[in-house]
Design an enzyme around this catalytic site. Structure first.
Site, mmCIF file in Angstrom:
data_model
loop_
_atom_site.group_PDB
_atom_site.id
_atom_site.type_symbol
_atom_site.label_atom_id
_atom_site.label_comp_id
_atom_site.label_asym_id
_atom_site.label_seq_id
_atom_site.Cartn_x
_atom_site.Cartn_y
_atom_site.Cartn_z
ATOM 1 N N LYS A 1 14.143 5.624 -10.501
ATOM 2 C CA LYS A 1 14.586 4.441 -9.749
ATOM 3 C C LYS A 1 13.997 3.156 -10.317
ATOM 4 O O LYS A 1 13.737 2.207 -9.604
ATOM 5 C CB LYS A 1 14.157 4.558 -8.275
ATOM 6 C CG LYS A 1 14.552 5.848 -7.595
ATOM 7 C CD LYS A 1 15.999 5.855 -7.236
ATOM 8 C CE LYS A 1 16.320 7.105 -6.422
ATOM 9 N NZ LYS A 1 17.688 7.520 -6.567
ATOM 10 N N CYS A 2 13.798 3.121 -11.614
ATOM 11 C CA CYS A 2 13.132 2.009 -12.289
ATOM 12 C C CYS A 2 14.165 1.205 -13.074
ATOM 13 O O CYS A 2 15.179 1.741 -13.516
ATOM 14 C CB CYS A 2 12.074 2.596 -13.232
ATOM 15 S SG CYS A 2 11.200 1.429 -14.279
ATOM 16 N N GLY A 3 13.885 -0.064 -13.268
ATOM 17 C CA GLY A 3 14.759 -0.878 -14.103
ATOM 18 C C GLY A 3 14.848 -0.363 -15.529
ATOM 19 O O GLY A 3 15.801 -0.659 -16.251
ATOM 20 N N THR B 1 14.915 2.909 -16.222
ATOM 21 C CA THR B 1 15.481 4.258 -16.173
ATOM 22 C C THR B 1 16.606 4.472 -17.189
ATOM 23 O O THR B 1 16.720 5.571 -17.745
ATOM 24 C CB THR B 1 15.947 4.601 -14.746
ATOM 25 O OG1 THR B 1 14.808 4.511 -13.880
ATOM 26 C CG2 THR B 1 16.527 5.994 -14.654
#
Length: 160
Positions: free
Chosen positions: A35-37, A39
């Site tokens: 759920k990371c920028g 990803t």
């Protein structure tokens, strides 16, 4: 002196992964999050894996929820995110900690062997550690370093 091959870590499915099985290969260890920028780097990592696995590159993704709770899911959720959204076929470990008292021994070793800037702590998701065929870390890469930017170093490690 330690080397990558001295460690064991569980797979996402909870089965032991003996890193000695990768002796003689170049290994890229990456702490990951779904759920990371950053990803979308899974896509680039998968492309590297497909391009170089037959020449001896192994990529190991290690999910971690220590940065802004960006890997909150259980093993099934993580596997779904990796496989469905990015077609990841390289090994993924169980969810681990990369900093603090609960740091997995593998990451304690990698951080010491390939120090960071200012501190040895892993600063964010998608920090990458390139390990040579001899099991010794070659280089640490910042989270924002895109997988494609590692090609020259991977090529050199594979040719060594």
């Amino acid at each position: 002196m330690s080397q990558l091959y001295d460690f064991e870590i569980n797979s996402l499915q909870g089965k032991p992964m003996n890193l000695a099985d990768y002796a003689g290969k170049v290994v890229l260890v990456v702490n990951t999050a779904s759920k990371c920028g950053l990803t979308p780097q899974y896509e680039g990592l998968q492309a590297l894996y497909e391009q170089y696995r037959d020449r001896g590159l192994v990529i190991i993704g290690a999910p971690c929820n220590q940065f802004a709770n960006q890997e909150p899911g259980d093993a099934g959720t993580i596997q779904g995110e990796c496989l469905i959204n990015y077609g990841v076929s390289f090994p993924i470990t169980e969810k681990i900690e990369v900093n603090g008292k609960g740091t997995h021994p593998l990451f304690a070793y990698l951080k010491k062997a390939a120090p960071g800037t200012l501190t040895n702590a892993v600063k964010w998701n998608f920090t990458k550690f390139l390990v040579g065929k001899d099991g010794q870390p070659i280089k640490r890469y910042a989270p924002t370093t895109k997988p494609g930017q590692l090609v020259a170093d991977i090529e050199a490690a594979l040719s060594a």
